[in-house]
Write an enzyme that holds these catalytic residues in place. Structure first.
Site, PDB file in Angstrom:
ATOM      1  N   ARG A  93       0.714  -1.229   0.018  1.00  0.00           N
ATOM      2  CA  ARG A  93      -0.065   0.019   0.075  1.00  0.00           C
ATOM      3  C   ARG A  93       1.014   1.288  -0.181  1.00  0.00           C
ATOM      4  O   ARG A  93       0.304   2.310   0.475  1.00  0.00           O
ATOM      5  CB  ARG A  93      -0.823  -0.162   1.067  1.00  0.00           C
ATOM      6  CG  ARG A  93      -0.102  -0.199   2.483  1.00  0.00           C
ATOM      7  CD  ARG A  93      -0.724   0.144   3.676  1.00  0.00           C
ATOM      8  NE  ARG A  93      -0.425  -0.340   4.873  1.00  0.00           N
ATOM      9  CZ  ARG A  93      -0.434  -0.235   6.105  1.00  0.00           C
ATOM     10  NH1 ARG A  93      -1.741   0.134   6.327  1.00  0.00           N
ATOM     11  NH2 ARG A  93       0.208  -0.741   7.006  1.00  0.00           N
ATOM     12  N   ASP A 125      -6.653  -3.550  -0.062  1.00  0.00           N
ATOM     13  CA  ASP A 125      -7.012  -2.485  -1.062  1.00  0.00           C
ATOM     14  C   ASP A 125      -5.707  -1.476  -1.117  1.00  0.00           C
ATOM     15  O   ASP A 125      -6.036  -0.674  -2.372  1.00  0.00           O
ATOM     16  CB  ASP A 125      -8.394  -1.853  -0.545  1.00  0.00           C
ATOM     17  CG  ASP A 125      -8.173  -1.294   1.066  1.00  0.00           C
ATOM     18  OD1 ASP A 125      -6.941  -1.233   1.298  1.00  0.00           O
ATOM     19  OD2 ASP A 125      -8.828  -0.843   1.583  1.00  0.00           O
ATOM     20  N   ARG A 183      14.746  -2.668   5.101  1.00  0.00           N
ATOM     21  CA  ARG A 183      14.450  -2.997   6.249  1.00  0.00           C
ATOM     22  C   ARG A 183      15.277  -4.447   6.320  1.00  0.00           C
ATOM     23  O   ARG A 183      15.971  -5.099   5.215  1.00  0.00           O
ATOM     24  CB  ARG A 183      12.740  -3.486   6.201  1.00  0.00           C
ATOM     25  CG  ARG A 183      11.966  -2.455   5.742  1.00  0.00           C
ATOM     26  CD  ARG A 183      11.047  -2.997   4.779  1.00  0.00           C
ATOM     27  NE  ARG A 183      10.289  -1.856   4.255  1.00  0.00           N
ATOM     28  CZ  ARG A 183       9.151  -1.300   4.761  1.00  0.00           C
ATOM     29  NH1 ARG A 183       8.642  -1.783   5.933  1.00  0.00           N
ATOM     30  NH2 ARG A 183       8.548  -0.289   4.527  1.00  0.00           N
ATOM     31  N   ASP A 248      10.363  -7.009   8.904  1.00  0.00           N
ATOM     32  CA  ASP A 248       9.934  -5.791   7.869  1.00  0.00           C
ATOM     33  C   ASP A 248       9.746  -4.515   8.404  1.00  0.00           C
ATOM     34  O   ASP A 248       9.614  -3.562   7.698  1.00  0.00           O
ATOM     35  CB  ASP A 248       8.689  -6.407   7.210  1.00  0.00           C
ATOM     36  CG  ASP A 248       7.619  -6.886   7.935  1.00  0.00           C
ATOM     37  OD1 ASP A 248       7.789  -7.499   8.757  1.00  0.00           O
ATOM     38  OD2 ASP A 248       6.490  -6.365   7.655  1.00  0.00           O
ATOM     39  N   ASN A 249       9.510  -4.484   9.723  1.00  0.00           N
ATOM     40  CA  ASN A 249       9.348  -3.020  10.219  1.00  0.00           C
ATOM     41  C   ASN A 249      10.916  -2.686  11.005  1.00  0.00           C
ATOM     42  O   ASN A 249      10.641  -1.747  12.066  1.00  0.00           O
ATOM     43  CB  ASN A 249       8.075  -3.162  11.172  1.00  0.00           C
ATOM     44  CG  ASN A 249       6.746  -3.181  10.359  1.00  0.00           C
ATOM     45  OD1 ASN A 249       6.705  -2.818   9.189  1.00  0.00           O
ATOM     46  ND2 ASN A 249       6.069  -3.884  11.149  1.00  0.00           N
TER      47      ASN A 249
HETATM   48  P1  AMP Z   1       2.447  -3.607   8.244  1.00  0.00           P
HETATM   49  O1  AMP Z   1       1.450  -4.023   9.078  1.00  0.00           O
HETATM   50  O2  AMP Z   1       2.284  -2.051   7.664  1.00  0.00           O
HETATM   51  O3  AMP Z   1       3.832  -3.643   8.519  1.00  0.00           O
HETATM   52  O4  AMP Z   1       2.084  -4.229   6.873  1.00  0.00           O
HETATM   53  C1  AMP Z   1       2.579  -5.556   6.463  1.00  0.00           C
HETATM   54  C2  AMP Z   1       2.123  -5.864   5.349  1.00  0.00           C
HETATM   55  O5  AMP Z   1       0.970  -6.072   4.735  1.00  0.00           O
HETATM   56  C3  AMP Z   1       3.019  -5.247   4.143  1.00  0.00           C
HETATM   57  O6  AMP Z   1       3.307  -5.996   3.068  1.00  0.00           O
HETATM   58  C4  AMP Z   1       2.012  -4.184   3.728  1.00  0.00           C
HETATM   59  O7  AMP Z   1       2.330  -3.431   2.391  1.00  0.00           O
HETATM   60  C5  AMP Z   1       0.679  -5.112   3.604  1.00  0.00           C
HETATM   61  N1  AMP Z   1      -0.468  -4.243   3.790  1.00  0.00           N
HETATM   62  C6  AMP Z   1      -0.924  -3.638   4.839  1.00  0.00           C
HETATM   63  N2  AMP Z   1      -1.992  -2.850   4.837  1.00  0.00           N
HETATM   64  C7  AMP Z   1      -2.385  -3.103   3.499  1.00  0.00           C
HETATM   65  C8  AMP Z   1      -3.615  -2.725   2.724  1.00  0.00           C
HETATM   66  N3  AMP Z   1      -4.441  -2.054   3.066  1.00  0.00           N
HETATM   67  N4  AMP Z   1      -3.447  -3.215   1.383  1.00  0.00           N
HETATM   68  C9  AMP Z   1      -2.683  -3.818   0.941  1.00  0.00           C
HETATM   69  N5  AMP Z   1      -1.492  -4.148   1.673  1.00  0.00           N
HETATM   70  C10 AMP Z   1      -1.523  -4.070   2.802  1.00  0.00           C
HETATM   71 MG    MG Z   2       5.384  -2.458   7.769  1.00  0.00          MG
END
Ligand code: AMP
Ligand code: MG
Length: 470
Positions: A93, A125, A183, A248-249
């Site tokens: 996203r 989305d 990362r 990844d964070n």
């Molecule tokens: P995060 O929780 O932000 O560290 O995201 C973990 C993974 O989920 C990453 O690959 C993000 O790109 C994906 N992701 C999180 N929210 C969305 C979203 N609304 N649509 C598509 N991918 C998402």
């Molecule tokens: Mg992330």
């Protein structure tokens, strides 16, 4: 008057081997409108104020226009989420517009978060709603004001579109600025595929960008270990709980990234957890250094193919990772020493600091206010014996109160205040967000008319869980 000058984007990452990224323009939105614009950061990035004031800027930060010269991409990465291996994550996203050179000559990534579907979106989305966008804006800028390395927030734009979560919510796009978006999980992605060539390109890029003095992959690892040990000690010193320390964070640069379910502690309890999805308390406050070390071991494993002969590489990489603990402990002692007024704490001072923290835990005192109170000679209730020892230790110090006032913020981004600001914004009132943002830009200053923001939450205001920004 000359015409507004658009920012001059560079495309360093997009010049790496093609399999490290995917060309992807942001997906346009219906009706962009400004929510917030960080003029100080824009100035730091050398962005022309006339361009910033133009509709062209709004269109760029909404994802409706790609700035001239930019090569928008999404980045590939993998990661361990709550300890489980996920081979394919990537920017689901977010779209990286490219890099801008700041006034200090450093390249900074400019990324749109909530920019629509990408090849990494899986079932998602690709969008973000207003709540997490404002949370990241507020908390990342608050962290910066506290002097803690972090990604920054350059802009927040409403999309004029609804985002469907449990209910329909207002959509928004955050423009995130980072030293880079590399990362631990970026390295894991290519290591897992046995793609040494991509790994080498990544490692060279990371060294050039963040650690130019590092001579090879081992040196790079050492530098990341040190940066992360210092970072996590800083989090601990302000009661910050990241909440989702997946690999990844965790950045290679040593900046805090990804303000999903993060929060600052109110009452001090070492096992505090906020994240709704962290059922086992893996990312509790007190576990953060151990988790960072675990993540760095994953980075070390990923870098091994670049380190030459296997046995020697394993030995050296292990040593490098184990440097985390002494660096962390030294930084923890330095920072917490300053919090109790010691300009240069010695290892023998650690028990005095730990006894204070134990006292806070025993009585459920507010972490931030208890430390800030020390600067005004107020020791928390029930810690009289401790106070006597403390005063005795301070007698030889030059300016303990000055040291404490510079080390102990009066204001943090308290979770209930962040939630209140988000609730008001969703209802169409941005004033609480603006007030909170302004307050948190000067966390160490007494701001007498803002004293209410120092109070911990009333029982009915307490936020026990925060949720991922999806
Ligand atoms: P995060 O929780 O932000 O560290 O995201 C973990 C993974 O989920 C990453 O690959 C993000 O790109 C994906 N992701 C999180 N929210 C969305 C979203 N609304 N649509 C598509 N991918 C998402
Ligand atoms: Mg992330």
């Amino acid at each position: 008057m000359s015409a507004p000058r658009p920012p001059a984007f560079e495309s360093g990452y997009a010049a790496l081997p093609e399999r490290l990224f995917d060309r992807q323009a942001p997906v346009p939105v219906a009706a962009p409108a400004w929510i917030a614009l960080n003029r100080d950061l824009a100035e730091e990035l050398g962005i022309d104020p006339a361009w910033l004031a133009s509709d062209a800027a709004l269109q760029v930060f909404a994802g409706n226009a790609v700035p001239e010269g930019a090569t928008p991409i999404t980045q590939a990465y993998a990661g361990h989420q709550f300890g489980g291996w996920v081979p394919r994550l990537g920017d689901g996203r977010a779209v990286l517009l490219g890099e801008l050179r700041d006034r200090a000559g450093q390249r900074r990534d400019v990324q749109l978060k909530g920019a629509g579907r990408t090849r990494w979106s899986r079932g998602g989305d690709g969008r973000a709603w207003l709540g997490p966008v404002l949370r990241e804006y507020l908390v990342s800028e608050a962290m910066h004001a506290l002097g803690i390395p972090t990604t920054r927030a350059l802009a927040a734009v409403a999309t004029g579109e609804a985002v469907q979560r449990e209910t329909a919510l207002p959509g928004a796009v955050l423009t995130r600025v980072a030293a880079s978006h590399l990362r631990v999980g970026t390295f894991q992605y290519f290591a897992a595929r046995g793609d040494d060539e991509a790994l080498q390109a990544l490692a060279d890029y990371a060294r050039a960008r963040h650690y130019p003095q590092a001579e090879g992959a081992l040196d790079l690892l050492r530098a990341v270990v040190e940066a992360q040990a210092r970072l996590v000690a800083r989090w601990m010193s302000v009661g910050f709980i990241h909440g989702v320390m997946n690999t990844d964070n965790m950045t290679i640069s040593g900046e805090t990234i990804d303000y999903g379910p993060c929060a600052f502690m109110d009452a001090y309890h070492p096992v505090t957890v906020f994240s709704s999805i962290d059922r086992n308390g893996r990312y509790a406050y007190t576990n953060q250094p151990d988790v960072a070390l675990w993540n760095l071991a994953q980075l070390a494993t990923s870098l091994l193919p670049l380190m030459g002969e296997r046995d020697a590489a394993v030995r050296e990489a292990t040593e490098a990772v184990h440097r985390f603990s002494p660096i962390y402990a030294g930084e923890w002692l330095r920072l917490f020493g300053r919090k109790i007024g010691l300009a240069a704490a010695r290892p023998a001072d650690a028990p005095l600091i730990e006894a204070f923290l134990q006292g806070l835990a025993d009585h459920g005192h507010d972490f931030t206010n208890a430390f800030r109170g020390l600067a005004d000679d107020r020791t928390p209730e029930g810690l009289d014996d401790w106070a006597a020892d403390w005063r005795a230790r301070l007698s030889g110090e030059d300016d303990p109160h000055g040291v404490m006032r510079a080390a102990n913020p009066a204001y943090i981004a308290r979770n209930h205040r962040v939630e209140q600001a988000i609730e008001a914004a969703v209802a169409g009132d941005l004033a609480p967000f603006v007030t909170l943002h302004r307050l948190l830009a000067r966390p160490f200053d007494e701001q007498p008319d803002m004293a209410a923001f120092r109070a911990p939450p009333e029982p009915h205001e307490e936020v026990r869980q925060t949720f991922c920004g999806t």
